[in-house]
Design a protein around this motif. Sequence first.
Motif, PDB file in Angstrom:
ATOM      1  N   THR A   1       5.493   0.632 -35.661  1.00 39.32           N
ATOM      2  CA  THR A   1       5.237   2.080 -35.679  1.00 39.32           C
ATOM      3  C   THR A   1       4.333   2.439 -34.496  1.00 39.32           C
ATOM      4  N   GLY A   2       3.757   3.612 -34.529  1.00 39.93           N
ATOM      5  CA  GLY A   2       2.952   4.079 -33.382  1.00 39.93           C
ATOM      6  C   GLY A   2       3.817   4.944 -32.486  1.00 39.93           C
ATOM      7  N   ASP A   3       3.220   5.464 -31.429  1.00 40.28           N
ATOM      8  CA  ASP A   3       3.976   6.320 -30.512  1.00 40.28           C
ATOM      9  C   ASP A   3       4.989   5.520 -29.697  1.00 40.28           C
ATOM     10  N   THR A   4       4.622   4.290 -29.345  1.00 35.88           N
ATOM     11  CA  THR A   4       5.426   3.525 -28.379  1.00 35.88           C
ATOM     12  C   THR A   4       6.893   3.372 -28.780  1.00 35.88           C
ATOM     13  N   PRO A   5       7.215   2.951 -30.016  1.00 37.50           N
ATOM     14  CA  PRO A   5       8.645   2.725 -30.296  1.00 37.50           C
ATOM     15  C   PRO A   5       9.450   3.970 -30.649  1.00 37.50           C
ATOM     16  N   LYS A   6       8.825   5.158 -30.617  1.00 31.46           N
ATOM     17  CA  LYS A   6       9.590   6.362 -31.000  1.00 31.46           C
ATOM     18  C   LYS A   6      10.814   6.562 -30.105  1.00 31.46           C
TER      19      LYS A   6
ATOM     20  N   SER B   1       1.929   7.956 -43.865  1.00 30.12           N
ATOM     21  CA  SER B   1       2.287   6.578 -44.220  1.00 30.12           C
ATOM     22  C   SER B   1       3.355   6.095 -43.244  1.00 30.12           C
ATOM     23  N   TYR B   2       3.446   4.800 -43.067  1.00 31.29           N
ATOM     24  CA  TYR B   2       4.488   4.268 -42.188  1.00 31.29           C
ATOM     25  C   TYR B   2       5.868   4.373 -42.837  1.00 31.29           C
ATOM     26  N   GLN B   3       5.897   4.534 -44.173  1.00 28.89           N
ATOM     27  CA  GLN B   3       7.171   4.863 -44.846  1.00 28.89           C
ATOM     28  C   GLN B   3       7.684   6.195 -44.298  1.00 28.89           C
TER      29      GLN B   3
ATOM     30  N   GLY C   1       4.501  -3.032 -30.725  1.00 28.71           N
ATOM     31  CA  GLY C   1       3.724  -2.202 -29.809  1.00 28.71           C
ATOM     32  C   GLY C   1       2.433  -2.962 -29.540  1.00 28.71           C
ATOM     33  N   LEU C   2       1.518  -2.327 -28.845  1.00 26.82           N
ATOM     34  CA  LEU C   2       0.280  -3.009 -28.466  1.00 26.82           C
ATOM     35  C   LEU C   2      -0.895  -2.048 -28.632  1.00 26.82           C
ATOM     36  N   GLY C   3      -1.906  -2.481 -29.380  1.00 21.46           N
ATOM     37  CA  GLY C   3      -3.117  -1.664 -29.493  1.00 21.46           C
ATOM     38  C   GLY C   3      -3.902  -1.727 -28.192  1.00 21.46           C
TER      39      GLY C   3
ATOM     40  N   GLY D   1      -5.553  -4.824 -27.685  1.00 22.12           N
ATOM     41  CA  GLY D   1      -4.684  -6.008 -27.685  1.00 22.12           C
ATOM     42  C   GLY D   1      -4.183  -6.396 -29.064  1.00 22.12           C
ATOM     43  N   HIS D   2      -4.353  -5.505 -30.065  1.00 24.18           N
ATOM     44  CA  HIS D   2      -3.862  -5.888 -31.392  1.00 24.18           C
ATOM     45  C   HIS D   2      -2.351  -5.739 -31.495  1.00 24.18           C
ATOM     46  N   ILE D   3      -1.756  -6.559 -32.333  1.00 20.52           N
ATOM     47  CA  ILE D   3      -0.328  -6.459 -32.641  1.00 20.52           C
ATOM     48  C   ILE D   3      -0.211  -6.363 -34.160  1.00 20.52           C
ATOM     49  N   GLY D   4       0.711  -5.488 -34.633  1.00 19.91           N
ATOM     50  CA  GLY D   4       0.654  -5.126 -36.046  1.00 19.91           C
ATOM     51  C   GLY D   4      -0.710  -4.498 -36.217  1.00 19.91           C
ATOM     52  N   PHE D   5      -1.461  -4.945 -37.228  1.00 21.57           N
ATOM     53  CA  PHE D   5      -2.864  -4.522 -37.337  1.00 21.57           C
ATOM     54  C   PHE D   5      -3.756  -5.753 -37.242  1.00 21.57           C
ATOM     55  N   ASN D   6      -3.325  -6.726 -36.453  1.00 20.50           N
ATOM     56  CA  ASN D   6      -4.132  -7.928 -36.267  1.00 20.50           C
ATOM     57  C   ASN D   6      -5.152  -7.654 -35.172  1.00 20.50           C
TER      58      ASN D   6
ATOM     59  N   SER E   1     -12.207   1.094 -32.896  1.00 17.44           N
ATOM     60  CA  SER E   1     -11.392   1.640 -31.805  1.00 17.44           C
ATOM     61  C   SER E   1      -9.984   2.000 -32.298  1.00 17.44           C
ATOM     62  N   THR E   2      -9.478   1.258 -33.284  1.00 18.14           N
ATOM     63  CA  THR E   2      -8.159   1.565 -33.844  1.00 18.14           C
ATOM     64  C   THR E   2      -8.239   2.823 -34.700  1.00 18.14           C
ATOM     65  N   LEU E   3      -9.330   2.956 -35.469  1.00 18.94           N
ATOM     66  CA  LEU E   3      -9.510   4.175 -36.276  1.00 18.94           C
ATOM     67  C   LEU E   3      -9.535   5.392 -35.354  1.00 18.94           C
TER      68      LEU E   3
ATOM     69  N   ARG F   1      -5.574  10.591 -34.110  1.00 16.36           N
ATOM     70  CA  ARG F   1      -4.751  11.693 -33.590  1.00 16.36           C
ATOM     71  C   ARG F   1      -3.567  12.016 -34.495  1.00 16.36           C
ATOM     72  N   PHE F   2      -3.180  11.078 -35.347  1.00 18.28           N
ATOM     73  CA  PHE F   2      -2.045  11.341 -36.239  1.00 18.28           C
ATOM     74  C   PHE F   2      -2.480  12.058 -37.529  1.00 18.28           C
ATOM     75  N   PHE F   3      -3.784  12.089 -37.810  1.00 18.19           N
ATOM     76  CA  PHE F   3      -4.286  12.625 -39.075  1.00 18.19           C
ATOM     77  C   PHE F   3      -4.940  13.988 -38.865  1.00 18.19           C
TER      78      PHE F   3
ATOM     79  N   GLU G   1      -3.358   3.428 -20.389  1.00 15.13           N
ATOM     80  CA  GLU G   1      -4.368   2.971 -21.362  1.00 15.13           C
ATOM     81  C   GLU G   1      -3.988   1.623 -21.988  1.00 15.13           C
ATOM     82  N   LYS G   2      -2.761   1.128 -21.692  1.00 16.85           N
ATOM     83  CA  LYS G   2      -2.356  -0.187 -22.198  1.00 16.85           C
ATOM     84  C   LYS G   2      -2.444  -1.272 -21.121  1.00 16.85           C
ATOM     85  N   ALA G   3      -2.780  -0.870 -19.880  1.00 20.69           N
ATOM     86  CA  ALA G   3      -2.711  -1.815 -18.759  1.00 20.69           C
ATOM     87  C   ALA G   3      -3.632  -3.028 -18.955  1.00 20.69           C
TER      88      ALA G   3
HETATM   89  N1  LIG Z   1      -0.326  -0.632 -36.323  1.00 23.78           N
HETATM   90  C1  LIG Z   1       0.027   0.072 -35.125  1.00 23.78           C
HETATM   91  C2  LIG Z   1       0.532  -0.919 -34.113  1.00 23.78           C
HETATM   92  O1  LIG Z   1       1.701  -1.553 -34.614  1.00 23.78           O
HETATM   93  C3  LIG Z   1       0.798  -0.200 -32.794  1.00 23.78           C
HETATM   94  O2  LIG Z   1       1.383  -1.085 -31.871  1.00 23.78           O
HETATM   95  C4  LIG Z   1      -0.474   0.368 -32.252  1.00 23.78           C
HETATM   96  C5  LIG Z   1      -0.302   1.089 -30.919  1.00 23.78           C
HETATM   97  O3  LIG Z   1       0.125   2.389 -31.133  1.00 23.78           O
HETATM   98  P1  LIG Z   1       0.730   3.353 -30.054  1.00 23.78           P
HETATM   99  O4  LIG Z   1       2.119   2.872 -29.803  1.00 23.78           O
HETATM  100  O5  LIG Z   1       0.717   4.697 -30.720  1.00 23.78           O
HETATM  101  O6  LIG Z   1      -0.132   3.282 -28.868  1.00 23.78           O
HETATM  102  O7  LIG Z   1      -0.960   1.319 -33.205  1.00 23.78           O
HETATM  103  C6  LIG Z   1      -1.101   0.926 -34.553  1.00 23.78           C
HETATM  104  O8  LIG Z   1      -2.348   0.379 -34.690  1.00 23.78           O
END
Ligand SMILES: N[C@@H]1[C@@H](O)[C@H](O)[C@@H](COP(=O)(O)O)O[C@@H]1O
Length: 241
Positions: A36-41, A79-81, A132-134, A137-142, A160-162, A167-169, A201-203
């Motif tokens: 999820t996230g903006d990237t795979p839209k 929700s991601y659903q 996607g990539l936080g 550097g997180h993947i999923g919510f790792n 930083s993830t919160l 922006r989505f809330f 911002e992902k560089a």
């Molecule tokens: N759990 C998701 C990740 O799976 C996603 O890769 C990341 C980046 O989001 P965006 O693609 O909006 O930058 O955000 C969230 O934290």
Amino acid sequence: MRVVTARDYDQMSRKASYIVASRVILNPKCVLGLATGDTPKGLYRELAFLFRAGDVDFSGVTTFNLDEYVGLAPDHPNSYQSYMREHFFRFVNVSPGRRHIPDGTVPDLAAECRRYEAAIERAGGIDLQILGLGRDGHIGFNEPDVKFETGTHVVTLAESTLEANARFFAHAGDVPRSAISMGIRTIMSARRILLLAAGAEKAEAIRGAVLGAVTPDLPASVLQLHPNVTVIVDEAAARTL
Ligand SMILES: N[C@@H]1[C@@H](O)[C@H](O)[C@@H](COP(=O)(O)O)O[C@@H]1O
């Protein structure tokens, strides 16, 4: 790791859609790991387009999402659903019985994590995991400091993830502070991985993931140890490569 550069976000999305569509064409019963996230839209938009054109059929495909917030009901708009319905499922023919997203509303979250891992195993494992990539550097919510050997688990989100996801809330304080996420072990068990990143911002995170030391401080760096990873980056995200 194969690194593919795209001119911009739209081209990144199209290139990614051809890779995903080709997996589904070659194996109509494949198991896709979804993000999820903006990237795979844009990727989902392009896949819907290929579906409408009759070029790809998702009726035999099984999907597992990476993660879900704890405490958000499936019909909660954040929700991601809801995200998956809005950006992908309503446009394509993945059978409802074959869509899997962790349930962050159950009282026993640990049991839900075990159930989710078992369901992935029963499906034969993930053929192609989209990531996607936080910014950290997180993947999923790792989040940074993750243990590489963990399977699906409950995570506490980094500040930083919160902030990034606020922006989505409607209100920044509404972002759930925890989530269920596939672990690094789950992600690394996928047979193929497709990591997408766009924007300046992902560089830094992309640089760490592709060229940096493999370290839990930058969870995506672990992907260097996987035998089949394709990274598609737009020019802005590829700036530091
Ligand atoms: N759990 C998701 C990740 O799976 C996603 O890769 C990341 C980046 O989001 P965006 O693609 O909006 O930058 O955000 C969230 O934290």
